[in-house]
Design a protein around this motif. Sequence first.
Motif, mmCIF file in Angstrom:
data_model
loop_
_atom_site.group_PDB
_atom_site.id
_atom_site.type_symbol
_atom_site.label_atom_id
_atom_site.label_comp_id
_atom_site.label_asym_id
_atom_site.label_seq_id
_atom_site.Cartn_x
_atom_site.Cartn_y
_atom_site.Cartn_z
ATOM 1 N N ARG A 17 1.319 -1.018 0.061
ATOM 2 C CA ARG A 17 -0.312 -0.058 -0.161
ATOM 3 C C ARG A 17 0.919 1.297 -0.225
ATOM 4 N N ALA A 18 1.901 1.426 0.503
ATOM 5 C CA ALA A 18 3.081 2.767 0.814
ATOM 6 C C ALA A 18 3.728 2.869 -0.289
ATOM 7 N N ASP A 19 3.897 1.218 -1.067
ATOM 8 C CA ASP A 19 4.746 1.291 -2.683
ATOM 9 C C ASP A 19 3.474 2.491 -3.696
ATOM 10 N N LYS A 20 2.596 1.491 -3.223
ATOM 11 C CA LYS A 20 1.582 2.002 -4.416
ATOM 12 C C LYS A 20 1.026 3.808 -4.211
ATOM 13 N N LEU A 21 1.053 4.154 -3.048
ATOM 14 C CA LEU A 21 0.853 5.412 -2.336
ATOM 15 C C LEU A 21 1.770 6.207 -2.974
ATOM 16 N N ALA A 22 3.363 5.903 -2.854
ATOM 17 C CA ALA A 22 3.658 6.609 -2.709
ATOM 18 C C ALA A 22 4.601 6.951 -4.678
ATOM 19 N N ARG A 23 3.722 6.073 -5.874
ATOM 20 C CA ARG A 23 3.547 5.964 -6.713
ATOM 21 C C ARG A 23 2.600 7.036 -7.404
ATOM 22 N N GLN A 24 1.249 7.439 -6.202
ATOM 23 C CA GLN A 24 0.474 7.876 -6.662
ATOM 24 C C GLN A 24 1.207 9.541 -6.653
ATOM 25 N N ILE A 25 1.735 8.992 -5.324
ATOM 26 C CA ILE A 25 1.956 10.797 -5.156
ATOM 27 C C ILE A 25 3.524 10.945 -6.237
ATOM 28 N N GLY A 26 4.147 10.341 -6.796
ATOM 29 C CA GLY A 26 5.481 10.893 -7.502
ATOM 30 C C GLY A 26 4.042 11.203 -8.230
ATOM 31 N N SER A 27 3.502 10.533 -9.505
ATOM 32 C CA SER A 27 3.001 11.379 -10.246
ATOM 33 C C SER A 27 2.266 12.535 -10.089
ATOM 34 N N PHE A 28 1.406 12.311 -8.950
ATOM 35 C CA PHE A 28 1.127 14.019 -9.019
ATOM 36 C C PHE A 28 2.632 14.860 -9.329
ATOM 37 N N ALA A 29 3.818 14.306 -8.439
ATOM 38 C CA ALA A 29 4.506 15.978 -8.336
ATOM 39 C C ALA A 29 5.076 16.221 -9.978
ATOM 40 N N LYS A 30 4.819 15.162 -10.763
ATOM 41 C CA LYS A 30 4.878 14.818 -12.042
ATOM 42 C C LYS A 30 4.546 15.832 -12.750
ATOM 43 N N GLU A 31 3.441 15.129 -12.056
ATOM 44 C CA GLU A 31 2.365 16.381 -13.493
ATOM 45 C C GLU A 31 1.931 17.597 -12.876
ATOM 46 N N HIS A 32 2.616 18.333 -11.138
ATOM 47 C CA HIS A 32 2.366 19.697 -11.478
ATOM 48 C C HIS A 32 3.916 20.250 -11.037
ATOM 49 N N GLY A 33 4.696 19.661 -11.163
ATOM 50 C CA GLY A 33 6.215 20.200 -11.394
ATOM 51 C C GLY A 33 6.361 20.118 -9.289
#
Length: 113
Positions: A17-33
């Motif tokens: 679950r932590a790995d999945k959340l980390a990927r989602q956070i990374g995607s958000f960060a990439k999308e928002h600079g």
Amino acid sequence: MADTQVDEKQAAKAARRADKLARQIGSFAKEHGGAEGQIAYIGQRGARIVLVGEDGGWGDLVAPSHAVAKSAVEKSGITVHEDFDGEFAAKVKTGPYEWTRMAGIQLGGPKND
């Protein structure tokens, strides 16, 4: 022995679950600079990870526990704030939807039906 197997299964599930959340956070960060975050305890439901992008975009994720949320933000590498205030909160950009949704209904503004 059975307790050990249950604990190992729970630990493995929490790590996934932590790995999945980390990927989602990374995607958000990439999308928002880039992104910064804050973890808030929300009772038995777990912990809320509030994310604010460098462009002012924001969102949140819910983790099943504070430990899982903390692991996820550490794995993602974002900056984590203790509180959602000051300069960090000022980075959030809101639009008409948020204003009518958060305050408009209480202040007699238009309803979002």
